[in-house]
Design an enzyme around this catalytic site. Structure first.
Site, PDB file in Angstrom:
ATOM      1  N   ASN A  10       0.470  -1.077   0.117  1.00 40.79           N
ATOM      2  CA  ASN A  10       0.086   0.361  -0.076  1.00 40.79           C
ATOM      3  C   ASN A  10       0.944   1.176   0.317  1.00 40.79           C
ATOM      4  OD1 ASN A  10       1.294  -0.025   2.658  1.00 40.79           O
ATOM      5  ND2 ASN A  10      -1.020  -0.135   3.878  1.00 40.79           N
ATOM      6  N   LYS A  66       4.245  -9.342  16.787  1.00 37.71           N
ATOM      7  CA  LYS A  66       4.843 -10.389  16.080  1.00 37.71           C
ATOM      8  C   LYS A  66       4.136 -11.900  16.908  1.00 37.71           C
ATOM      9  CE  LYS A  66       6.228  -8.391  12.688  1.00 37.71           C
ATOM     10  NZ  LYS A  66       6.221  -8.622  11.549  1.00 37.71           N
ATOM     11  N   PHE A  88       5.337  -9.603   4.781  1.00 38.04           N
ATOM     12  CA  PHE A  88       6.600  -8.443   5.316  1.00 38.04           C
ATOM     13  C   PHE A  88       5.894  -7.347   5.820  1.00 38.04           C
ATOM     14  CE2 PHE A  88       8.519 -10.802   2.389  1.00 38.04           C
ATOM     15  CZ  PHE A  88       9.955 -10.751   2.479  1.00 38.04           C
ATOM     16  N   SER A 109      10.181 -12.072  14.887  1.00 36.48           N
ATOM     17  CA  SER A 109      11.193 -10.788  15.039  1.00 36.48           C
ATOM     18  C   SER A 109      11.629 -11.441  16.789  1.00 36.48           C
ATOM     19  CB  SER A 109      10.544  -9.579  15.875  1.00 36.48           C
ATOM     20  OG  SER A 109      11.525  -8.783  16.343  1.00 36.48           O
ATOM     21  N   TYR A 140       5.081  -3.563  19.557  1.00 30.97           N
ATOM     22  CA  TYR A 140       5.248  -4.109  18.837  1.00 30.97           C
ATOM     23  C   TYR A 140       6.165  -5.392  18.607  1.00 30.97           C
ATOM     24  CZ  TYR A 140       8.920  -6.064  14.564  1.00 30.97           C
ATOM     25  OH  TYR A 140       9.433  -6.586  13.481  1.00 30.97           O
ATOM     26  N   ASN A 166      18.487  -7.803  13.494  1.00 28.61           N
ATOM     27  CA  ASN A 166      18.839  -6.958  13.180  1.00 28.61           C
ATOM     28  C   ASN A 166      18.580  -6.031  11.920  1.00 28.61           C
ATOM     29  OD1 ASN A 166      18.514  -5.921  16.024  1.00 28.61           O
ATOM     30  ND2 ASN A 166      18.785  -4.359  15.689  1.00 28.61           N
TER      31      ASN A 166
END
Ligand code: UDP
Length: 326
Positions: free
Chosen positions: A34, A146, A74, A118, A142, A171
């Site tokens: 998007n 996940k 993703f 993550s 966050y 990272n």
């Protein structure tokens, strides 16, 4: 005909690198994005559909049209600090958005998912290096967003047979060694691009978030992993699922940690430029040190990072960054 793979968020940093590799390996990436955080210039391979995760019907049509069997996901917000300030953004996009994608997959019969998870799902590490069996107790919205998705995926597998691979990135950093892609976020908050901006004179200084952590130099330690190595792992995970392999969770890391000050020092060395650093208070939601073991994916899927170490990571990011102008 090439196997079509839906790449949700394929215009973003990691998704675009994976799309390129899919194309190079003979797959047909079908990018849905998007452009809230992704970039038009980063969509160069396969097909493209502009759309949002919340639009279940559109996703369903795309999956049916391209006869998609496997999805890579993703499309998420990925800033720890922002998630503390704006949790609703994170839960709506990262959790509710994923539920919409899963509905589309279920309805259209796509039964394999590679999910961008993550290391933040582990929270404050109890032992280092962190393995996949480490308890998952995230300390930021966050990280919780996940982990929630990982839990949903487990239930969907039991009930609906959705096979999935959770790839828990440490990272993500570096850039395409061929110079076609790199890391550009707006706003940019990730350490390496921020430090490179300072080296280029695009920012006056880098703020070091906390110098009183319980680490050798007092600054946070992270395990930086090159985006091209991440991309390779996604293709291996895809091949695993297409060959009938079962659901797995894998860390993607180098097993070596570097402090914020080490990153700044290495950047000075690589760029030959001045990098002014100032001390600031700790950032909320940050664990002191995150270093992961990736033994499991090395053993089971034969993954091997080809660009370990700060030099390759910062060096490739520098090559990209200095040539990129918005
Ligand atoms: N960091 C910092 N200054 C910055 C950006 C990041 O000191 O301007 C620190 C941050 O606190 C963390 C590390 O650098 O310890 C890596 O942060 P980044 O945002 O790149 O990734 P994260 O670990 O949050 O995924």
């Amino acid at each position: 005909m090439a196997e079509a793979v839906l790449v949700a968020g394929g215009a973003g940093f990691i998704g675009s690198h994976v799309s390129k590799l899919l194309h190079m390996k003979g797959y047909h990436p079908v990018v849905v994005d998007n452009f809230v955080r992704g970039h038009r210039w980063a969509v160069k391979w396969g097909s493209f559909v502009e759309g949002d995760l919340a639009d279940t019907q559109q996703l369903m049509r795309v999956i049916r049209h391209h006869r998609i069997r496997a999805v890579m996901h993703f499309a998420a917000y990925a800033y720890v600090g922002e998630s503390v300030a704006e949790p609703s953004m994170y839960y709506l996009n990262n959790v509710a958005g994923t539920l919409s994608l899963l509905e589309a997959m279920r309805d259209a019969g796509a039964e394999r998912l590679i999910f961008s998870s993550s290391c933040t799902t582990y929270g404050e590490p109890r032992e280092t290096p962190i393995t996949e069996d480490h308890p998952q107790v995230p300390i930021s919205p966050y990280g919780r967003s996940k982990l929630m998705v990982e839990q949903v995926l487990r239930d969907y597998e039991d009930a609906y047979g959705l096979r999935h691979v959770n790839l828990r990135y440490f990272n993500a950093s570096g850039a395409d060694p061929e110079g076609e892609l790199g890391e550009v976020h707006d706003p940019e908050t990730h350490l390496i691009p921020v430090v490179l901006d300072v080296a280029l004179g695009r920012r006056p200084h880098v703020a070091v978030f906390g110098t009183d952590w319980n680490t050798p130099d007092g600054t946070c330690i992270r395990d930086y992993i090159h985006v091209s190595d991440l991309a390779e792992a996604h293709v291996l995970a895809l091949e695993h699922l297409l060959a009938g392999g079962g659901s797995r969770s894998y860390n993607l890391s180098n097993g070596e940690g570097f402090s914020v000050l080490q990153v700044i020092e290495e950047t000075r060395k690589i760029t030959g430029r001045t990098v002014r650093a100032i001390e600031e208070p700790r950032r909320q939601g940050d664990p002191a040190a995150l270093v992961g073991s990736s033994e499991r994916i090395r053993r089971e899927l034969g993954w091997e990072p080809r660009h370990p170490g700060l030099e390759a990571i910062i060096g490739s990011a520098w090559e990209w960054h200095r040539g990129f102008h918005t």
